[in-house]
Enzyme design. Sequence first.
Site, PDB file in Angstrom:
ATOM      1  CG  ASP A   1     125.562  71.540 -33.940  1.00  0.00           C
ATOM      2  OD1 ASP A   1     125.997  72.145 -32.957  1.00  0.00           O
ATOM      3  OD2 ASP A   1     125.816  71.856 -35.125  1.00  0.00           O
TER       4      ASP A   1
ATOM      5  CG  ASP B   1     125.996  75.951 -30.372  1.00  0.00           C
ATOM      6  OD1 ASP B   1     126.456  76.293 -31.473  1.00  0.00           O
ATOM      7  OD2 ASP B   1     125.211  76.645 -29.706  1.00  0.00           O
TER       8      ASP B   1
ATOM      9  CD  GLU C   1     130.477  78.052 -31.859  1.00  0.00           C
ATOM     10  OE1 GLU C   1     130.297  78.804 -32.805  1.00  0.00           O
ATOM     11  OE2 GLU C   1     129.591  77.791 -31.019  1.00  0.00           O
TER      12      GLU C   1
ATOM     13  CG  HIS D   1     126.292  76.717 -39.080  1.00  0.00           C
ATOM     14  ND1 HIS D   1     127.383  76.072 -38.515  1.00  0.00           N
ATOM     15  CD2 HIS D   1     125.602  77.262 -38.064  1.00  0.00           C
ATOM     16  CE1 HIS D   1     127.319  76.234 -37.200  1.00  0.00           C
ATOM     17  NE2 HIS D   1     126.255  76.941 -36.899  1.00  0.00           N
ATOM     18  CG  ASP D   2     127.749  80.213 -36.992  1.00  0.00           C
ATOM     19  OD1 ASP D   2     126.525  80.189 -37.250  1.00  0.00           O
ATOM     20  OD2 ASP D   2     128.233  79.726 -35.947  1.00  0.00           O
TER      21      ASP D   2
HETATM   22  O1  TEU Z   1     127.500  80.112 -32.566  1.00  0.00           O
HETATM   23  C1  TEU Z   1     128.026  80.836 -31.490  1.00  0.00           C
HETATM   24  C2  TEU Z   1     128.569  82.139 -31.857  1.00  0.00           C
HETATM   25  O2  TEU Z   1     129.398  82.665 -31.150  1.00  0.00           O
HETATM   26  C3  TEU Z   1     128.027  82.750 -33.101  1.00  0.00           C
HETATM   27  O3  TEU Z   1     126.812  83.294 -32.790  1.00  0.00           O
HETATM   28  C4  TEU Z   1     128.871  83.777 -33.727  1.00  0.00           C
HETATM   29  O4  TEU Z   1     129.200  84.790 -32.828  1.00  0.00           O
HETATM   30  C5  TEU Z   1     128.102  84.348 -34.872  1.00  0.00           C
HETATM   31  O5  TEU Z   1     127.577  83.301 -35.635  1.00  0.00           O
HETATM   32  C6  TEU Z   1     128.970  85.208 -35.734  1.00  0.00           C
HETATM   33  O6  TEU Z   1     128.238  85.634 -36.840  1.00  0.00           O
HETATM   34  C7  TEU Z   1     126.734  78.980 -32.307  1.00  0.00           C
HETATM   35  C8  TEU Z   1     126.186  78.425 -33.600  1.00  0.00           C
HETATM   36  O7  TEU Z   1     127.235  78.024 -34.428  1.00  0.00           O
HETATM   37  C9  TEU Z   1     125.291  79.446 -34.232  1.00  0.00           C
HETATM   38  O8  TEU Z   1     124.811  79.024 -35.480  1.00  0.00           O
HETATM   39  C10 TEU Z   1     124.149  79.701 -33.292  1.00  0.00           C
HETATM   40  O9  TEU Z   1     123.359  80.738 -33.788  1.00  0.00           O
HETATM   41  C11 TEU Z   1     124.630  80.055 -31.895  1.00  0.00           C
HETATM   42  O10 TEU Z   1     125.673  79.216 -31.422  1.00  0.00           O
HETATM   43  C12 TEU Z   1     123.504  79.921 -30.904  1.00  0.00           C
HETATM   44  O11 TEU Z   1     123.246  78.558 -30.676  1.00  0.00           O
END
Ligand code: TEU
Length: 572
Positions: A100, A207, A265, A339-340
Site C-alpha cells: 500500500d 491510496d 484508489e 478494508h473500508d
Molecule cells: O481511503 C480513502 C477514502 O476515501 C476512505 O476514507 C473512504 O472515504 C472511507 O473509508 C469510507 O468509509 C483510504 C484508505 O483505504 C483508508 O483505509 C484510509 O483510512 C484513508 O485512505 C486514509 O489513508
Amino acid sequence: MTIAREWWKNATVYQIWPASYKDSNGDGVGDIPGIISTLDYLKDLGVDVIWCSPMYDSPQDDMGYDISDYEKVYPEYGTNEDMQTLIDETHKRGMKLILDLVINHTSSEHVWFKESRSSKTNSKRDWYIWKPPKFDADGNRHPPNNWGSFFSGSAWEYDELTGEYYLRLFARTQPDLNWENEVTRKAIYDSAMKFWLDRGIDGFRIDTAGLYSKDQKFPDASIVCPDEEFQMSFQNTNNGPRIHEFHKEMYSNVTSNYDAMTVGEVGFCSREDSLKYVSAKEQEMNMIFLFDTITVGREGGDTFGYKDWTLTDFKRAIQKDTTFIEGTDAWSTVFIENHDQPRSVTRFGGIKYASQSAKLITLLESTLTGTLFIYQGQEIGMENLPRSWSIDEYKDINTINYYKKFKEKYGNDSDFKEKEEKLMDIINLVARDNSRSPVQWNSSTNGGFTSGTPWTRVNDNYRTINVASQIDDPNSVLSFWKKSIQIRKQYQDLLIFGTFKILDFENENVFTYIKEDEKNGLRKAYVVLNFSNNSVKFEKLIGGEFELLHCNVGDVDESILSPYEGRLYIVD
Ligand code: TEU
Ligand code: CA
C-alpha cells in the site's frame, strides 16, 4: 481494439490487512510471520498477487494509513528482515507482492512533519499545507475554509506552536503532504517507493490517488449538507489541476523503471476523468478502483448515509464500473470488498442464504472484466459483525468519530435511544469495522487467529465459518472460489478480457449478462444470477447451444432458479 496482455491483467489479487490476518506469536495482533505461514494456502487458492495493506511504522491512529516511517516495518508486525522473507517466499511460489502506498499524508509522528511543525522558517515548513486562521468580526478564530475531514469535523487542525492550521483530509494525526513542492515529491518517491521496489516488491496499491493536487486558491467548498458546518471538499481536492502531471512524474521517475503494477484508489470521477488515470497511452497507473458498485445505496456526503438499493441500481453500477474501459486502451478492476467496506454477503447477499449468496457473489466477481481483487476472509464468506454488539466493539476512527459527533448532537434528545438504534443498524451494515474482524482459520478459540487475546473481537460465528471446515469440503464457499478462479483463468478471453452486456435490465430479481470475446464473437459466456429470496423461472434470453459450465447448487432444475442460485453457461 486488441487488448495488450500484461501480467497484471489476468491476475487474481488477494488483499491482506495485517492486523487481523494471522498472529504468529500470541500477542493478539496479526503479523508478517503469520502471513508467511499461509503462503501455500494462498497459492492453492489460485492467488497470483498479494496486496499487503500498510505494514509500516505507525502510531496506528488509522490502522497504519498514518505512516511515521516509510522505511521501517511496524514492530508489532515484525522487522524489515521479515518483510524481505515475505517478498522472497512469495516469489519462490511464483506469486507477486504489492504494498500500500500512502503518500497523500503521513502521520504527524513522521520526522518530516515534526520538523515542518517546529517553526514557520523550518526548511520543511512547506512540505505540508499550512495556512493562517480566519478571524470573524468578534475576533474568534476559524479554520481557513469550510473543508470537512473524511473522518468528521474540519479538515484543518490548529497548531498552537506557530499559530497556524495544517490541512488533514483524514484524521488530525494525518497531515496532508504538499505535493506542490518538488523536493517533497522527490523525497516521497525515494522513501516510500524506491526503498521497497529496490527490495523486490512488485508494485503498489496507491491510496487516495486522486487527492494530491489541491486547488491552490483553497476556496470554500459548495454547501451540500446545509446542516453541517463543514462540507466535503471533493471539487477542490479530488482530480485537482496538477494531478495528472504528478502521476506522470511518478510513472516516469519511478514505477516504469521497475515494471511495477499500480492500482490507484480514485473515487467520484466521470468516465472521462477516470480514463485519464488508466489509459495506457497516458502512462500514469495501470488501473484504478471505482466506487460505483460499493456505494450503491449510500448517500453522498454523509459517511453513514444509507438509503437502501434495488437490483437495477446494482446492475447500473456494475455496468458503469465494468464498461468504462470498453473501446479504449485502459484497464480496470473487479472488487466488492476491502478494508473500508463491509462484508459483501451481508451487504449484497441474502443472509438467510449466506453460503449460497456468498457463492453467487463469487460467480459475479469471477466473471467480470478486469483484474480481480479478493479481500481476506471473503473466500470463506465471512460476514458483518453481529448486530447485538454495542458501539464499544467498534474500533475504527471513522466509526468512533461519527458516533461521538452524533451523540454530541442528539445525546440529550428524549428519543435518543431510538435514534441510536437506527444509527447502529447502519453502522452494523456499512462500518469499516465489519471487514476488520480477525480471519477465521478454524473452530478453536478465537477462530485460530491468535493463541492470545485478539486486539479486536473475533466474530462469534467462527465456529461454523472458518477455513479448516471448508478446505476439504467440495461444497464450501472456499472450494467454490477456488474453482471459480480456475474457470476464470481457463476462459479468460471471455471472462477477464471480454465485453459485458446486461440482458433484461429491468428485472429486479435476476441479473443476467453475457460476456463476449471480440475476436470470437460467436462464443459467449452467459451468466444468470438470482439475487432474490424466491425461486424464479429461468428462460434463455438468447439463442444457441447452452453448456452449463459452473453453478452454485448441486441439482440444477433447468427451468427454475432457486433463491440465490447462479449459473455460468458457455453458449456457442
Ligand atoms: O481511503 C480513502 C477514502 O476515501 C476512505 O476514507 C473512504 O472515504 C472511507 O473509508 C469510507 O468509509 C483510504 C484508505 O483505504 C483508508 O483505509 C484510509 O483510512 C484513508 O485512505 C486514509 O489513508
Ligand atoms: Ca503477533
